[in-house]
Scaffold this active site. Structure first.
Site, mmCIF file in Angstrom:
data_model
loop_
_atom_site.group_PDB
_atom_site.id
_atom_site.type_symbol
_atom_site.label_atom_id
_atom_site.label_comp_id
_atom_site.label_asym_id
_atom_site.label_seq_id
_atom_site.Cartn_x
_atom_site.Cartn_y
_atom_site.Cartn_z
ATOM 1 N N LYS A 180 36.895 41.766 33.494
ATOM 2 C CA LYS A 180 37.674 41.440 32.305
ATOM 3 C C LYS A 180 36.945 41.866 31.034
ATOM 4 O O LYS A 180 37.547 42.435 30.114
ATOM 5 C CB LYS A 180 37.981 39.939 32.275
ATOM 6 C CG LYS A 180 38.979 39.513 33.349
ATOM 7 C CD LYS A 180 39.031 38.009 33.530
ATOM 8 C CE LYS A 180 39.965 37.633 34.669
ATOM 9 N NZ LYS A 180 39.975 36.191 34.950
ATOM 10 N N ASP A 184 45.729 32.673 29.232
ATOM 11 C CA ASP A 184 46.185 32.551 30.608
ATOM 12 C C ASP A 184 47.643 32.113 30.666
ATOM 13 O O ASP A 184 48.303 32.282 31.696
ATOM 14 C CB ASP A 184 45.323 31.553 31.375
ATOM 15 C CG ASP A 184 44.257 32.219 32.229
ATOM 16 O OD1 ASP A 184 44.446 33.398 32.597
ATOM 17 O OD2 ASP A 184 43.237 31.569 32.533
ATOM 18 N N GLN A 213 37.456 30.664 33.246
ATOM 19 C CA GLN A 213 37.556 31.243 34.583
ATOM 20 C C GLN A 213 37.679 30.140 35.627
ATOM 21 O O GLN A 213 36.838 29.232 35.691
ATOM 22 C CB GLN A 213 36.332 32.122 34.876
ATOM 23 C CG GLN A 213 36.373 32.809 36.222
ATOM 24 C CD GLN A 213 37.522 33.796 36.325
ATOM 25 O OE1 GLN A 213 37.758 34.600 35.434
ATOM 26 N NE2 GLN A 213 38.242 33.733 37.437
#
Length: 301
Positions: A59, A126, A103
């Protein structure tokens, strides 16, 4: 890549389509830079899970490639839930940070829901915060979960106009299944959601023009579940052991399904690259929403 055998489904190339998305993001980041706006993504990793380490590294690498500033925060496995919440509060208050990604999974002693809902919804890249989930259902422009958004782009690139098509989503998770069904409804599909309590699930699936599979069970869906010519999006990624070693497979039995489907995502190389691309797209959109700036590729695709 199109199969040389006309009887087999063509692959939906997630790497190539994700590259298009990243090019769009890079272009808009450059537009913002000319206005002295510099999107920034903060990534928080708790503990040293090897898979999470790989995901975070990928990422951050993709963020650098498109010109998005990335900030990496690491906390030890023994960090308390309060430690995580305090860091999120600091990032929420930092106007130079546009997106916050925690995460997952988190260590067992930390409540994931409490952490997710502590993130400012307008920085929740997200798309998991309850305000973003509710806004998605209501058709409001919000930050949308990355994997379903990436799947929609794959479908649009493959099928064009989706209106009137029958889509079946296999799986009803909050991360993929439910938002995927909502996005398909917004694209004017007729949508069915199949799950563990569904009666005669294969028959329901054989009615579908589009099948999106996200159940976390390796190679569960084979040709017998599919209508000839169906487009198959395989969200699953599972590591299995064979006589020749370990390999990654999806929730769909690729070899079987491609004898019936017209197009299918391979694993790896299908949905996976799209998830990261749409994480960065969400970071771009978050920065635009926070500054009241909208540009050519700003609207969700």
């Amino acid at each position: 890549m199109t199969s040389t055998n006309p009887a087999l489904a063509r692959d939906i190339d997630g790497k190539a389509i994700s590259a298009k998305v990243l090019d769009e993001v890079r272009e808009e980041v450059q537009v913002l830079a000319r206005q002295q706006i510099y999107p920034a993504l903060a990534v928080l990793l708790v503990g040293e899970d090897p898979a999470s380490e790989v995901y975070v590294r990928n990422k951050l690498l993709r963020a650098k490639e498109v010109g998005i500033r990335s900030l990496e925060y690491r906390l030890p496995e023994i960090a308390s839930q309060n430690d995580v919440l305090q860091l999120i509060a600091q990032l929420n208050a930092d106007v130079t940070v546009n997106g916050i990604l925690v995460q997952l999974p988190l260590p067992a002693h930390i409540d994931e829901a409490a952490v997710i809902h502590a993130i400012d919804p307008i920085k929740d890249v997200d798309g998991f915060h309850r305000e973003n989930v509710g806004g998605l259902v209501q058709g409001i422009e919000v930050l949308t979960p990355c994997t379903p958004s990436g799947c929609m782009r794959l479908l649009q690139e493959t099928c064009g106009d989706l209106s009137g098509l029958h889509a079946v989503v296999i799986g009803r998770s909050n991360i993929v299944g439910k938002p995927m069904a909502t996005l398909l409804l917004q694209a004017d599909c007729s949508v069915s959601v199949v799950h563990s309590r569904s009666v005669d699930a294969p028959t329901l699936c054989r009615m579908a023009d589009i099948v999106v599979v996200a159940v976390g069970r390796p190679q569960m869906i084979d040709a017998s579940w599919l209508k000839p010519g169906a487009v198959v999006i395989d969200v699953g990624i599972n590591r299995i052991t064979t006589a020749s070693g370990t390999r990654l497979v999806g929730d769909v039995d690729y070899a079987s399904a491609r004898t019936v489907a017209s197009a299918i995502t391979p694993v790896p190389g299908g949905v996976g690259p799209m998830t990261i691309a749409y994480l960065l797209k969400n970071t771009l959109v978050a920065s635009q929403l926070q500054r009241g700036v909208r540009t050519r590729h700003s609207m969700p695709l």
